[in-house]
Design a protein around this motif. Structure first.
Motif, PDB file in Angstrom:
ATOM      1  N   HIS A   1      -6.119   8.164   4.188  1.00 17.87           N
ATOM      2  CA  HIS A   1      -5.537   6.841   4.016  1.00 17.87           C
ATOM      3  C   HIS A   1      -6.640   5.783   4.009  1.00 17.87           C
ATOM      4  CE1 HIS A   1      -3.569   3.122   5.572  1.00 17.87           C
ATOM      5  NE2 HIS A   1      -2.702   3.459   4.647  1.00 17.87           N
TER       6      HIS A   1
ATOM      7  N   TYR B   1      -4.877   6.022  -1.107  1.00 27.10           N
ATOM      8  CA  TYR B   1      -5.496   7.169  -0.460  1.00 27.10           C
ATOM      9  C   TYR B   1      -6.658   7.662  -1.309  1.00 27.10           C
ATOM     10  CZ  TYR B   1      -1.401   7.615   2.614  1.00 27.10           C
ATOM     11  OH  TYR B   1      -0.406   7.392   3.545  1.00 27.10           O
TER      12      TYR B   1
ATOM     13  N   PHE C   1       3.936   9.405  -4.638  1.00 27.42           N
ATOM     14  CA  PHE C   1       2.534   9.342  -5.057  1.00 27.42           C
ATOM     15  C   PHE C   1       2.388   9.300  -6.566  1.00 27.42           C
ATOM     16  CE2 PHE C   1      -0.061   9.967  -1.282  1.00 27.42           C
ATOM     17  CZ  PHE C   1       0.881  10.367  -0.349  1.00 27.42           C
ATOM     18  N   GLY C   2       1.354   8.578  -7.016  1.00 31.57           N
ATOM     19  CA  GLY C   2       0.974   8.619  -8.412  1.00 31.57           C
ATOM     20  C   GLY C   2       0.096   9.823  -8.694  1.00 31.57           C
ATOM     21  N   LYS C   3      -0.383   9.913  -9.922  1.00 35.22           N
ATOM     22  CA  LYS C   3      -1.138  11.093 -10.349  1.00 35.22           C
ATOM     23  C   LYS C   3      -2.621  11.001 -10.031  1.00 35.22           C
ATOM     24  CE  LYS C   3       2.122  12.249 -13.987  1.00 35.22           C
ATOM     25  NZ  LYS C   3       2.336  12.530 -15.432  1.00 35.22           N
TER      26      LYS C   3
ATOM     27  N   PHE D   1      -5.437   7.752  -5.047  1.00 37.09           N
ATOM     28  CA  PHE D   1      -3.994   7.782  -5.287  1.00 37.09           C
ATOM     29  C   PHE D   1      -3.339   6.556  -4.686  1.00 37.09           C
ATOM     30  CE2 PHE D   1      -3.373  12.146  -6.735  1.00 37.09           C
ATOM     31  CZ  PHE D   1      -4.555  12.752  -6.336  1.00 37.09           C
TER      32      PHE D   1
ATOM     33  N   LEU E   1       7.025   8.447   0.974  1.00 34.03           N
ATOM     34  CA  LEU E   1       6.034   7.996   0.013  1.00 34.03           C
ATOM     35  C   LEU E   1       6.162   8.731  -1.313  1.00 34.03           C
ATOM     36  CD1 LEU E   1       2.758   7.606   2.088  1.00 34.03           C
ATOM     37  CD2 LEU E   1       4.273   5.823   1.227  1.00 34.03           C
TER      38      LEU E   1
ATOM     39  N   GLN F   1      -9.083  11.195  -2.080  1.00 37.71           N
ATOM     40  CA  GLN F   1      -9.150  12.639  -1.930  1.00 37.71           C
ATOM     41  C   GLN F   1     -10.463  13.139  -2.505  1.00 37.71           C
ATOM     42  OE1 GLN F   1      -6.415  15.129  -4.224  1.00 37.71           O
ATOM     43  NE2 GLN F   1      -6.286  16.592  -2.539  1.00 37.71           N
TER      44      GLN F   1
ATOM     45  N   GLY G   1      -3.666  17.528 -12.371  1.00 36.53           N
ATOM     46  CA  GLY G   1      -3.170  16.485 -13.254  1.00 36.53           C
ATOM     47  C   GLY G   1      -1.871  15.853 -12.814  1.00 36.53           C
ATOM     48  N   GLN G   2      -1.362  16.278 -11.669  1.00 39.86           N
ATOM     49  CA  GLN G   2      -0.114  15.700 -11.172  1.00 39.86           C
ATOM     50  C   GLN G   2      -0.333  15.113  -9.802  1.00 39.86           C
ATOM     51  OE1 GLN G   2       3.591  17.680 -11.746  1.00 39.86           O
ATOM     52  NE2 GLN G   2       2.739  19.223 -13.106  1.00 39.86           N
ATOM     53  N   GLY G   3       0.535  14.194  -9.458  1.00 42.14           N
ATOM     54  CA  GLY G   3       0.496  13.627  -8.119  1.00 42.14           C
ATOM     55  C   GLY G   3       1.078  14.610  -7.120  1.00 42.14           C
ATOM     56  N   LEU G   4       1.162  14.168  -5.891  1.00 40.42           N
ATOM     57  CA  LEU G   4       1.738  14.999  -4.848  1.00 40.42           C
ATOM     58  C   LEU G   4       3.257  14.985  -4.960  1.00 40.42           C
ATOM     59  CD1 LEU G   4      -1.151  14.359  -3.771  1.00 40.42           C
ATOM     60  CD2 LEU G   4      -0.169  14.471  -1.481  1.00 40.42           C
TER      61      LEU G   4
ATOM     62  N   LEU H   1      -5.908  14.262   1.624  1.00 41.88           N
ATOM     63  CA  LEU H   1      -5.999  12.831   1.332  1.00 41.88           C
ATOM     64  C   LEU H   1      -6.324  12.059   2.609  1.00 41.88           C
ATOM     65  CD1 LEU H   1      -4.195  14.023  -1.029  1.00 41.88           C
ATOM     66  CD2 LEU H   1      -3.264  11.715  -1.225  1.00 41.88           C
TER      67      LEU H   1
ATOM     68  N   PHE I   1      -3.357  13.651   6.636  1.00 44.72           N
ATOM     69  CA  PHE I   1      -3.284  14.916   5.921  1.00 44.72           C
ATOM     70  C   PHE I   1      -4.211  15.963   6.520  1.00 44.72           C
ATOM     71  CE2 PHE I   1      -0.759  14.363   2.080  1.00 44.72           C
ATOM     72  CZ  PHE I   1      -0.607  12.985   2.030  1.00 44.72           C
TER      73      PHE I   1
ATOM     74  N   GLN J   1       0.388   1.966  -0.555  1.00 44.37           N
ATOM     75  CA  GLN J   1      -0.776   2.502   0.151  1.00 44.37           C
ATOM     76  C   GLN J   1      -1.723   3.154  -0.851  1.00 44.37           C
ATOM     77  OE1 GLN J   1       0.488   4.987   3.490  1.00 44.37           O
ATOM     78  NE2 GLN J   1       2.420   3.852   3.624  1.00 44.37           N
TER      79      GLN J   1
ATOM     80  N   TYR K   1       3.562  18.826   1.011  1.00 49.41           N
ATOM     81  CA  TYR K   1       3.437  18.423  -0.378  1.00 49.41           C
ATOM     82  C   TYR K   1       2.795  19.551  -1.170  1.00 49.41           C
ATOM     83  CZ  TYR K   1       4.280  13.516   0.849  1.00 49.41           C
ATOM     84  OH  TYR K   1       4.831  12.327   1.288  1.00 49.41           O
TER      85      TYR K   1
ATOM     86  N   LEU L   1       0.240   8.230   6.259  1.00 48.17           N
ATOM     87  CA  LEU L   1       0.207   9.673   6.456  1.00 48.17           C
ATOM     88  C   LEU L   1      -1.200  10.146   6.812  1.00 48.17           C
ATOM     89  CD1 LEU L   1       2.392  11.004   3.502  1.00 48.17           C
ATOM     90  CD2 LEU L   1       3.086  10.430   5.823  1.00 48.17           C
TER      91      LEU L   1
END
Lengths: 112, 115
Positions: free
Chosen positions: A45, A35, A102-104, A88, A100, A37, B40-43, A43, B106, A33, B35, B104
């Motif tokens: 979707h 997202y 998540f990436g950075k 993301f 899920l 932000q 600089g970081q993901g969730l 976030l 949010f 997925q 979360y 999801l």
């Protein structure tokens, strides 16, 4: 746990140009997925692609999924200033109970 | 309009104090999640709940606690045991826990600053 990982990009483009960002992951997935932000917000979707799909479109968004390379790309065509945000990817795995990971995130700035 | 409401938007606390972050949803979703997001970081998943009166630890549950007494509400308490509590906290919900292809939704987050 597995992680979606975007290419660590801060992308700056002119309005009207296309924006492409990539995501890689490590294990088998059920779906991937994307997202968006906006700064200081939650976030939202954008699009979901199942593991048996290779490409999906939604408006100006195009997502591809290559399960053999464990990677995905998100293309935003004809970008607008309102597309300025962080993007993301997140992966869901049966083995992770579909939680899920998540990436950075990729920060995209569209210059008017 | 249906959605997820997190309150407050900004929260300031002194070190050593517990603090509770509110999350309410009117989407009739079964599953809810907390979360944490750092620059600089993901969730990173703190806790999640698949059904009322049940919840599971996520990847970084230490120093946090939750409750799920009502379907609509999933408050998060940041305790004094959490070593680095300053962060942006996001609450989310989904239709059905573990259901494949369930995205999801949010809230707009609570920014907690502990000094």
């Amino acid at each position: 746990s597995q992680q979606g990982e975007e290419d660590p990009q801060a992308l700056s483009i002119q309005e009207g140009e296309n924006a492409t960002m990539n995501c890689s992951y490590k294990t088998s997935i059920n779906n991937l997925q994307w997202y968006r932000q906006n700064s200081g917000r939650g976030l939202v979707h954008l699009i979901l692609i199942r593991s048996n799909e290779r490409e999906k479109h939604s408006g100006r968004l195009r997502v591809t999924l290559d399960t053999s390379k464990k990677s995905s790309s998100l293309l935003i065509t004809a970008s607008r200033a309102a597309d300025t945000a962080s993007y993301f990817c997140a992966t869901a795995s049966y083995y992770g109970n579909n939680r899920l990971a998540f990436g950075k995130g990729n920060q995209v700035v569209v210059i008017p | 309009d249906g959605g997820i409401t997190q309150s407050p938007k900004y929260l300031f606390r002194k070190e050593g104090q517990n603090v509770t972050l509110s999350c309410e949803q009117n989407l009739n979703h079964d599953a809810m999640y907390w979360y944490r997001q750092d620059p600089g970081q993901g969730l990173r998943l703190i806790y999640y709940s698949q059904i009322v009166n049940d919840f599971q630890k996520g990847d970084i549950a230490e120093g946090y606690s939750v409750s799920r007494e009502k379907k609509e509400s999933f408050p998060l308490t940041v305790t004094s045991a959490q070593k680095n509590p300053t962060a942006f906290y996001l609450c989310a919900s989904s239709i059905s826990p573990g259901k494949e292809n369930s995205p999801l939704h949010f809230g707009n987050g609570t920014r907690l600053t502990v000094t």
